[in-house]
Motif scaffolding. Structure first.
Motif, PDB file in Angstrom:
ATOM      1  N   GLN A  84     -91.032  17.950 -42.036  1.00 33.33           N
ATOM      2  CA  GLN A  84     -89.492  18.842 -41.468  1.00 33.33           C
ATOM      3  C   GLN A  84     -89.744  20.209 -40.850  1.00 33.33           C
ATOM      4  O   GLN A  84     -90.508  20.888 -40.736  1.00 33.33           O
ATOM      5  CB  GLN A  84     -89.064  19.230 -43.036  1.00 33.33           C
ATOM      6  N   VAL A  85     -88.917  19.740 -39.528  1.00 30.00           N
ATOM      7  CA  VAL A  85     -89.179  21.091 -38.663  1.00 30.00           C
ATOM      8  C   VAL A  85     -87.269  21.692 -38.634  1.00 30.00           C
ATOM      9  O   VAL A  85     -86.349  20.861 -38.725  1.00 30.00           O
ATOM     10  CB  VAL A  85     -88.926  19.796 -37.186  1.00 30.00           C
ATOM     11  N   THR A  86     -87.629  22.475 -38.224  1.00 27.12           N
ATOM     12  CA  THR A  86     -86.449  23.002 -38.485  1.00 27.12           C
ATOM     13  C   THR A  86     -86.196  24.224 -36.917  1.00 27.12           C
ATOM     14  O   THR A  86     -87.269  25.017 -36.819  1.00 27.12           O
ATOM     15  CB  THR A  86     -86.382  24.959 -39.396  1.00 27.12           C
ATOM     16  N   VAL A  87     -85.404  23.839 -36.115  1.00 27.03           N
ATOM     17  CA  VAL A  87     -85.094  24.458 -35.260  1.00 27.03           C
ATOM     18  C   VAL A  87     -83.922  26.305 -35.607  1.00 27.03           C
ATOM     19  O   VAL A  87     -83.326  25.754 -35.186  1.00 27.03           O
ATOM     20  CB  VAL A  87     -84.236  23.343 -34.592  1.00 27.03           C
ATOM     21  N   PHE A  88     -84.842  27.198 -34.918  1.00 24.76           N
ATOM     22  CA  PHE A  88     -84.212  28.136 -35.707  1.00 24.76           C
ATOM     23  C   PHE A  88     -83.847  28.746 -33.601  1.00 24.76           C
ATOM     24  O   PHE A  88     -84.714  28.888 -32.661  1.00 24.76           O
ATOM     25  CB  PHE A  88     -84.768  29.221 -36.112  1.00 24.76           C
ATOM     26  N   ASP A  89     -81.950  28.927 -33.207  1.00 20.59           N
ATOM     27  CA  ASP A  89     -82.117  29.895 -32.495  1.00 20.59           C
ATOM     28  C   ASP A  89     -80.804  30.039 -32.723  1.00 20.59           C
ATOM     29  O   ASP A  89     -79.812  30.446 -33.124  1.00 20.59           O
ATOM     30  CB  ASP A  89     -81.636  28.366 -31.177  1.00 20.59           C
ATOM     31  N   LEU A  90     -80.494  30.934 -31.130  1.00 18.80           N
ATOM     32  CA  LEU A  90     -78.690  31.820 -31.349  1.00 18.80           C
ATOM     33  C   LEU A  90     -78.306  30.782 -31.350  1.00 18.80           C
ATOM     34  O   LEU A  90     -78.054  29.839 -31.171  1.00 18.80           O
ATOM     35  CB  LEU A  90     -78.669  32.263 -30.022  1.00 18.80           C
ATOM     36  N   PRO A  91     -77.004  31.474 -32.029  1.00 14.43           N
ATOM     37  CA  PRO A  91     -75.650  30.802 -32.706  1.00 14.43           C
ATOM     38  C   PRO A  91     -75.219  30.232 -31.627  1.00 14.43           C
ATOM     39  O   PRO A  91     -74.676  28.410 -31.603  1.00 14.43           O
ATOM     40  CB  PRO A  91     -75.459  31.530 -33.484  1.00 14.43           C
ATOM     41  N   GLU A  92     -74.704  30.568 -30.633  1.00 16.05           N
ATOM     42  CA  GLU A  92     -74.191  29.546 -29.377  1.00 16.05           C
ATOM     43  C   GLU A  92     -75.318  28.423 -29.118  1.00 16.05           C
ATOM     44  O   GLU A  92     -74.356  27.984 -28.452  1.00 16.05           O
ATOM     45  CB  GLU A  92     -73.906  30.997 -28.586  1.00 16.05           C
ATOM     46  N   VAL A  93     -76.495  28.673 -29.493  1.00 11.59           N
ATOM     47  CA  VAL A  93     -77.244  27.840 -28.737  1.00 11.59           C
ATOM     48  C   VAL A  93     -77.508  26.563 -29.825  1.00 11.59           C
ATOM     49  O   VAL A  93     -77.178  25.282 -29.404  1.00 11.59           O
ATOM     50  CB  VAL A  93     -78.998  27.602 -28.380  1.00 11.59           C
ATOM     51  N   ILE A  94     -77.132  26.661 -31.017  1.00  9.02           N
ATOM     52  CA  ILE A  94     -77.144  26.072 -31.823  1.00  9.02           C
ATOM     53  C   ILE A  94     -76.258  24.451 -31.850  1.00  9.02           C
ATOM     54  O   ILE A  94     -76.015  23.809 -32.573  1.00  9.02           O
ATOM     55  CB  ILE A  94     -77.534  26.510 -33.768  1.00  9.02           C
ATOM     56  N   GLU A  95     -74.801  25.923 -31.672  1.00  8.74           N
ATOM     57  CA  GLU A  95     -73.985  25.362 -31.493  1.00  8.74           C
ATOM     58  C   GLU A  95     -73.929  23.624 -30.258  1.00  8.74           C
ATOM     59  O   GLU A  95     -72.589  22.823 -31.009  1.00  8.74           O
ATOM     60  CB  GLU A  95     -72.747  26.737 -30.990  1.00  8.74           C
TER      61      GLU A  95
END
Ligand SMILES: C[S@@+](CC[C@H](N)C(=O)[O-])C[C@H]1O[C@@H](n2cnc3c(N)ncnc32)[C@H](O)[C@@H]1O
Length: 620
Positions: free
Chosen positions: A476-487
């Motif tokens: 299971q992989v969680t991609v963690f990044d800045l909110p504006e990127v995740i958006e």
């Protein structure tokens, strides 16, 4: 037995003959050369009138044949052969060039012109030495020609027709084959007989020797061994200099008329005026290539920007005049750009017009699964501009976002790269294309099957997460990044079964706690930052890790001496101008990792531009 020692040394190299001619194959096999045969697809359609001499035409055709094969094999295998040999034989009467007859009438016309007269047979030969570095094909071309004079007897029409009906003339330059029935037509040969058959073996061996062991000007053996020195005079077959072939230079001494012969290494010449011999430096082919490299990049960028490759995708070839209005450009400019792209191997050019190469169809169209179009656009619009400030960056040791934006730039990502949604999406497209391609060998670089959850810190669009999920279906992989990127990450979500394994989480790795995982991944993150910030990121990961947790670093690794990793060293300059970060060597990364309890570091040098390191968190 191999008489020419250079041929013996070529036994360890991958040599390709770019010709379907059974005669050339036989001549080279008889000489002991080991090679593969890959007939060239280069169409022999060069404009003969454009060449000052017939042998200039033959050499150019030979070169294009060999380069076509070198490029094709490199694209296919991502590895070029060591040497590709191309050859083209023509028969000339005065300025008239006779190639292969198109039909029997044509053969009759040719042979009756030759009857009772002397003609020349030229074979142009190109020896293309290939070097693959960082997936780029670099070539060094050495070319020469050989001329042989052949005199035919007076031949009756009956005899000529009998010969033509034998079928022999049809695939042969000038309409005859000297090695078989056609030998009966020949009264005299002046020069190398094998040249008339199709390959000037003697001259070829001399050329190989000049390439691989150029005689030193003061070497006394030079005089003793005109062509084939004893084995012990041979040096290592590796490159002797960085220079390429010497253009427009005659063989030293004996045959100055063969001016086009390419010669690697220094050759003695008369110094102007005083008659003293001096040594000319090798022609700086690679240096000139470096000087002009920016033109190549910009031609590619422009063709992408004009969407030339999109226009030509999967369609019939189109002429410049058809393409120009569709890309809103002048015909004369478009034609030059298309020709340049064809010369760079990005387009194919034929009588019907221009079409995409396989590589263009895969990488340069804007909507392909492996498109680098976004990376090209980012390189052209952001990196290119930043590099115009490289001198200031080098002097000051700082990134050049301020020079570019004309204002005080704060955080490289949040204030500069993500200054608008368009800029942000452009950056994400660039990263997605590049990472999808270059990180595909990462998941298999180490056995990660023992981990059940991973957090890709600064994982952006999830390009690497997709690869990890594909290789490890239980991860299971969680991609963690800045909110504006995740958006915006939804633009890039995979459609396949991996989608269920990947989730996205928003946050700032300098401020927010990271999602829990037993494997943390940092792909092209640490190179963005100077050491102090790297310690902050690693500290934050270490806080979340239990002993036994893994840390997978994916970066371009420099060699310890910082001498060889050319792409990585260029990228390190890139990090200087763009972010103020840097590329590092494995031991530099180890020194950063150890204070945070990451030990047992394994390094994997991967194919492509990215490498990987796996470290394990040990108990404090
Ligand atoms: C060079 S990109 C690498 C992206 C991705 N790992 C890859 O290799 O394709 C750097 C990534 O770090 C992210 N990033 C930068 N600063 C960050 C921060 N403070 N917190 C979280 N992510 C950040 C950026 O948004 C960007 O996606």
């Amino acid at each position: 037995m191999v008489l020419c020692p250079v041929i013996g040394k070529l036994l360890h190299k991958r040599v390709v003959l770019a010709s379907a001619s059974p005669r050339r194959r036989e001549i080279l096999s008889n000489a002991g050369l080991r090679f593969e045969v890959v007939p060239s697809r280069f169409k022999e359609t060069l404009d003969k009138a454009a060449f000052a001499t017939p042998y200039g035409y033959a050499m150019e055709t030979a070169k294009q044949k060999a380069l076509e094969v070198a490029n094709r094999l490199h694209q296919k295998d991502m590895r070029a052969p060591d040497v590709v040999i191309g050859a083209d034989t023509i028969v000339t009467m005065g300025r008239l060039i006779l190639e292969k007859p198109v039909d029997k009438q044509d053969a009759y016309r040719m042979l009756s012109q030759l009857s009772g007269r002397e003609h020349s047979v030229f074979t142009g030969v190109a020896i293309v030495q290939c070097y693959s570095q960082d997936n780029q094909l670099d070539t060094r071309v050495s070319e020469f020609y050989e001329e042989t004079m052949v005199k035919f007897s007076e031949l009756s029409a009956d005899l000529l027709w009998e010969y033509i009906h034998s079928g022999e003339p049809m695939d042969k330059a000038g309409g005859y084959g000297i090695q078989a029935l056609g030998g009966m037509l020949v009264e005299a040969v002046h020069g190398d007989f094998l040249n008339v058959v199709g390959f000037p073996l003697n001259r070829f061996c001399k050329q190989l020797m000049q390439l691989y062991c150029p005689p030193r000007p003061d070497d006394p053996r030079r005089a003793e061994h005109d062509s084939i020195p004893a084995v012990d005079t041979f040096e290592d077959l590796s490159d002797v200099d960085e220079g390429g072939p010497e253009p427009a230079r005659g063989d030293a001494g004996s045959r100055p008329q063969k001016a086009e012969a390419g010669v690697a290494g220094a050759a003695p010449a008369e110094a102007e005026g005083n008659g003293t011999p001096e040594t000319l430096p090798p022609f700086p082919t690679r240096l000139l290539k470096l000087i002009n490299g920016f033109k190549t990049s910009k031609a590619l960028f422009t063709a992408c920007k004009l969407k030339v490759f999109d226009l030509l995708k999967d369609g019939a070839p189109q002429k410049a005049a058809d393409i120009a209005p569709k890309v809103d450009a002048s015909v004369c400019g478009t034609e030059r750009l298309l020709d340049a792209c064809a010369a760079l191997g990005l387009l194919e050019k034929s009588e019907q017009g221009y079409s995409n190469t396989e590589a263009a169809d895969v990488y340069l169209v804007s909507d392909g699964a492996y498109s680098l179009h976004g990376y090209v656009a980012y390189s052209s619009e952001v990196t290119w501009n930043l590099f115009t400030h490289l001198e200031v960056a080098v002097r000051d040791g700082t990134n050049q976002n301020v020079s570019l934006l004309g204002e005080t730039a704060g955080d490289v990502f949040q204030d500069v790269l993500y200054r608008s949604p368009e800029a942000r999406l452009q950056f994400m497209r660039a990263m997605h294309g590049l990472t999808k391609l270059s990180a595909r060998h990462v998941p298999a670089a180490f056995d990660l099957s023992g981990f059940s959850s991973a957090c890709d810190v600064g994982g952006c669009t999830g390009a690497l997460a997709q690869e990890l999920a594909r290789e490890y279906p239980r991860l299971q992989v969680t991609v963690f990044d800045l909110p504006e990127v995740i958006e915006l990450a939804a633009h890039f979500r995979p459609a396949g079964p991996q989608a269920a394994q990947i989730r996205f989480a928003a946050g700032d790795f300098f401020r927010d706690p990271l999602p829990p995982a037993d494997l943390y991944v940092l792909c092209q993150i640490l190179h963005d930052w100077a050491d102090e910030k790297v310690h902050q990121i690693l500290g934050s990961i270490a806080q979340r890790c239990k002993p036994g947790a893994g840390l997978l670093l994916v970066e371009m690794l420099l060699d310890e001496e910082k001498r060889e990793a050319r792409v990585g060293l260029m990228q390190s300059l890139n990090m200087l101008v763009q972010t103020g970060g840097r590329e590092r060597s494995p031991s530099e990364y180890r020194r950063l990792l150890e204070p945070h309890g990451f030990r047992q570091v394994q390094v994997a040098h991967l194919r492509g531009i990215l490498d990987a390191m796996l470290a394990t968190r040990v108990a404090p």
